[in-house]
Design an enzyme around this catalytic site. Structure first.
Site, PDB file in Angstrom:
ATOM      1  N   LYS A  76       0.856  -1.191   0.000  1.00  0.00           N
ATOM      2  CA  LYS A  76       0.000   0.000   0.000  1.00  0.00           C
ATOM      3  C   LYS A  76       0.887   1.234   0.000  1.00  0.00           C
ATOM      4  O   LYS A  76       1.741   1.380   0.880  1.00  0.00           O
ATOM      5  CB  LYS A  76      -0.818   0.001   1.291  1.00  0.00           C
ATOM      6  CG  LYS A  76      -2.300  -0.121   1.132  1.00  0.00           C
ATOM      7  CD  LYS A  76      -2.879   0.040   2.517  1.00  0.00           C
ATOM      8  CE  LYS A  76      -4.350  -0.088   2.521  1.00  0.00           C
ATOM      9  NZ  LYS A  76      -4.875   0.125   3.873  1.00  0.00           N
TER      10      LYS A  76
HETATM   11  C1  E4P Z   1      -8.158   0.320   4.458  1.00  0.00           C
HETATM   12  O1  E4P Z   1      -7.516  -0.016   3.513  1.00  0.00           O
HETATM   13  C2  E4P Z   1      -8.159   1.684   5.042  1.00  0.00           C
HETATM   14  O2  E4P Z   1      -6.908   2.012   5.557  1.00  0.00           O
HETATM   15  C3  E4P Z   1      -9.240   1.714   6.095  1.00  0.00           C
HETATM   16  O3  E4P Z   1     -10.431   1.217   5.537  1.00  0.00           O
HETATM   17  C4  E4P Z   1      -9.445   3.102   6.689  1.00  0.00           C
HETATM   18  O4  E4P Z   1     -10.575   3.069   7.530  1.00  0.00           O
HETATM   19  P1  E4P Z   1     -10.929   4.246   8.550  1.00  0.00           P
HETATM   20  O5  E4P Z   1     -11.214   5.467   7.756  1.00  0.00           O
HETATM   21  O6  E4P Z   1     -12.119   3.746   9.302  1.00  0.00           O
HETATM   22  O7  E4P Z   1      -9.708   4.426   9.433  1.00  0.00           O
END
Ligand code: E4P
Length: 232
Positions: free
Chosen positions: A83
């Site tokens: 990522k």
């Molecule tokens: C996943 O890939 C993201 O980092 C995650 O869904 C972020 O979620 P949040 O906005 O609830 O922290």
């Protein structure tokens, strides 16, 4: 639409993977920071449990650092998807890692323009955050539809991944809009199971069957006969 689990918790992945509905997982630095133990061990275990793409995020600010971290993370397990955050450096790192055959999930995408840039940089997944858009009173479903619509004609190699999902309604919206993947927290996955009519229906079927004890005996015999045949 494929379902991924959005977590850094091995226990949550163990619980939900047993349902047979998971195709992958996403972690992020905040989710992993809540857990005990080595992040590497956690990421590897999640990869094994979901037996599919598992995102692990870089934290460097510059492209060179992101690429170095990305290569190291990709070496943890064949299922790791790196990522990178959406930024100029993140785009450059995405291009370099993708060109080396390492799959990249471009995260923190909040507009169709950002998604188009991520796709051009070779991102395999483009994470569009719903909850965080709703938090600032921007219609996340409209943005997600714009992202899906912008990518559909030309970018079949980039999958739109709905992230930051806060309730079951977000998951349904992501599916209706045409996202290839939704990454869902364990709490929301558990909520997706629930419907009062399902619970009541199971209880009713069981009670009606139990009112005929000879039926229970017949079914036990059927199962035992089948097991005897299978055992040879
Ligand atoms: C996943 O890939 C993201 O980092 C995650 O869904 C972020 O979620 P949040 O906005 O609830 O922290």
């Amino acid at each position: 639409m494929k379902l991924f689990i959005d977590t850094g918790s091995v226990a949550e992945v163990e619980e939900i993977a047993a349902w047979g509905v998971l195709s992958g997982a996403t972690t992020n630095p905040s989710l992993l920071a809540k857990e005990q133990g080595s992040p590497g061990d956690i990421i590897r275990r999640i990869c094994e449990l979901v037996d599919g793409p598992t995102s692990a995020e870089v934290v460097s600010d510059d492209a060179r650092g992101m690429v170095a971290e990305g290569r190291a993370l990709a070496g943890l397990h064949e299922h790791v998807v790196v990522k990178t955050p959406f930024s100029k450096a993140g785009l450059a790192a995405c291009r370099e890692l993708s060109s080396d055959g390492i799959r990249v999930n471009m995260t923190l995408v909040f507009s169709a323009n950002q998604a188009l840039l991520a796709a051009e940089a070779g991102a395999a997944y483009i994470s569009c955050f719903m909850g965080r858009l709703d938090d600032i009173s921007i219609d996340s479903a409209q943005v997600l539809a714009e992202v899906v619509g912008a990518l559909a004609p030309s970018y079949s190699d980039s999958q739109v991944l709905a992230a930051s999902l806060r309730h079951p309604g977000h998951v349904v919206q992501a599916a209706q809009i045409g996202c290839e993947v939704a990454t869902v927290p364990a709490k929301v996955l558990r909520q997706m199971l629930e419907h009062p009519l399902t619970t009541a229906g199971i209880e009713r079927f069981k009670a009606d069957w139990q009112a005929r004890p000879e039926f229970a005996e017949w079914l036990s015999g059927l199962v035992a006969g089948r097991q005897a045949v299978a055992a040879g």
